[in-house]
Write an enzyme that holds these catalytic residues in place. Structure first.
Site, PDB file in Angstrom:
ATOM      1  CG  HIS A  78      13.325  -2.380  -4.047  1.00  0.00           C
ATOM      2  ND1 HIS A  78      11.991  -2.444  -4.435  1.00  0.00           N
ATOM      3  CD2 HIS A  78      14.050  -2.408  -5.183  1.00  0.00           C
ATOM      4  CE1 HIS A  78      11.932  -2.491  -5.759  1.00  0.00           C
ATOM      5  NE2 HIS A  78      13.162  -2.458  -6.235  1.00  0.00           N
ATOM      6  NE  ARG A 116      -3.860  -2.050   0.446  1.00  0.00           N
ATOM      7  CZ  ARG A 116      -5.018  -2.049  -0.176  1.00  0.00           C
ATOM      8  NH1 ARG A 116      -5.562  -0.911  -0.579  1.00  0.00           N
ATOM      9  NH2 ARG A 116      -5.633  -3.168  -0.419  1.00  0.00           N
ATOM     10  CB  ILE A 117       0.610   4.381  -1.883  1.00  0.00           C
ATOM     11  CG1 ILE A 117       1.135   3.637  -3.108  1.00  0.00           C
ATOM     12  CG2 ILE A 117       1.139   5.809  -1.819  1.00  0.00           C
ATOM     13  CD1 ILE A 117       0.499   4.101  -4.402  1.00  0.00           C
TER      14      ILE A 117
HETATM   15  C1  GRF Z   1      10.559  -8.983  -0.750  1.00  0.00           C
HETATM   16  O1  GRF Z   1      11.152  -9.417  -1.935  1.00  0.00           O
HETATM   17  C2  GRF Z   1      10.855  -7.531  -0.511  1.00  0.00           C
HETATM   18  O2  GRF Z   1      12.103  -7.133  -0.985  1.00  0.00           O
HETATM   19  C3  GRF Z   1       9.759  -6.842  -1.283  1.00  0.00           C
HETATM   20  O3  GRF Z   1       8.630  -7.651  -1.103  1.00  0.00           O
HETATM   21  C4  GRF Z   1       9.036  -8.986  -0.851  1.00  0.00           C
HETATM   22  C5  GRF Z   1       8.401  -9.397   0.437  1.00  0.00           C
HETATM   23  O4  GRF Z   1       8.651 -10.743   0.713  1.00  0.00           O
HETATM   24  N1  GRF Z   1       9.578  -5.486  -0.821  1.00  0.00           N
HETATM   25  P1  GRF Z   1       8.311 -11.333   2.134  1.00  0.00           P
HETATM   26  O5  GRF Z   1       6.824 -11.048   2.361  1.00  0.00           O
HETATM   27  O6  GRF Z   1       9.169 -10.639   3.146  1.00  0.00           O
HETATM   28  O7  GRF Z   1       8.590 -12.795   2.048  1.00  0.00           O
END
Ligand code: GRF
Length: 216
Positions: free
Chosen positions: A113, A95-96
């Site tokens: 990320h 969500r933003i």
């Molecule tokens: C991860 O790849 C993270 O970098 C990205 O969303 C994914 C979340 O994975 N923002 P998880 O829910 O922590 O397994």
């Protein structure tokens, strides 16, 4: 050292949440998971939190697909405040968040990320890197600002893209690094070793034990 109270916002699988839970339960990091909040009722992240004895709250998302209405965002704030959260860690939160929320927690919201930012922001970053033909990708922990994956970078880890990779094998290799650097970044925050100078995040060397867990 006094533990840093972290609130995690997650919409899905929760593997990064799990990495933070595991390392905090092992006592490797001075982090106390204060609460996990999710917009998705059956998110695995909520189950993982409950299994670890961490408060887990579902906040119904409201009318929009990615936006949150002000009343809904206020519910996030309510829960974060109720649980004494000092730092918010986004972990696959889809969500933003709006300016008011970002301003309230300025310098206290971080995100993970799955690429070496500023390359490949946005969704499916691993696939973007794979399809672009990048030879290296990786993971980035950064502060959250109003842009999409644009905030100051705290930690990064690089992983090679191999000839026999698929987007999935690459994503799995990146995920291992995510699980390593996200808890590490939270520990740096817990130790008060992070300074932001413009876009640059500087990491102070470790100091002796602080009195009463004071933070700059
Ligand atoms: C991860 O790849 C993270 O970098 C990205 O969303 C994914 C979340 O994975 N923002 P998880 O829910 O922590 O397994």
């Amino acid at each position: 050292m006094k533990k840093l109270r972290v609130g995690v916002l997650a919409s899905g699988r929760g593997s990064n949440l799990q990495a933070i839970i595991d390392r905090s339960l092992r006592g490797d990091i001075d982090v106390e998971l204060a609460v996990v909040l999710s917009d998705v009722a059956d998110a695995e992240a909520l189950e993982r939190a409950r299994a670890a004895g961490v408060s887990a709250v579902h906040i119904p998302p409201g009318r929009f697909k990615t936006k949150l209405e002000p009343e809904i965002e206020a519910r996030y704030v309510e829960e974060l405040e109720r649980h004494g959260v000092e730092v918010i860690a986004l972990a696959g939160f889809m969500r933003i968040l709006h300016d008011e929320f970002l301003e309230r927690y300025a310098g206290r919201i971080v995100n993970i990320h799955p690429s070496l930012l500023p390359s490949f922001p946005g969704l499916r970053a691993q696939k973007q890197a794979f399809e672009y033909g990048a030879k290296w990708s990786g993971a980035t922990v950064h502060f959250v600002d109003a842009g999409v994956d644009t905030g100051p970078i705290i930690l990064q880890a690089a992983v090679p893209v191999r000839d026999d990779d698929t987007p999935d094998t690459l994503a799995a290799r990146i995920l291992e690094e995510e699980h390593r650097i996200y808890p590490e970044a939270l520990q740096l925050l817990a130790e008060g070793r992070i300074r932001v100078e413009g876009r640059r995040v500087l990491i102070d060397p470790p100091s002796g034990p602080r009195k009463g867990g004071e933070r700059p």
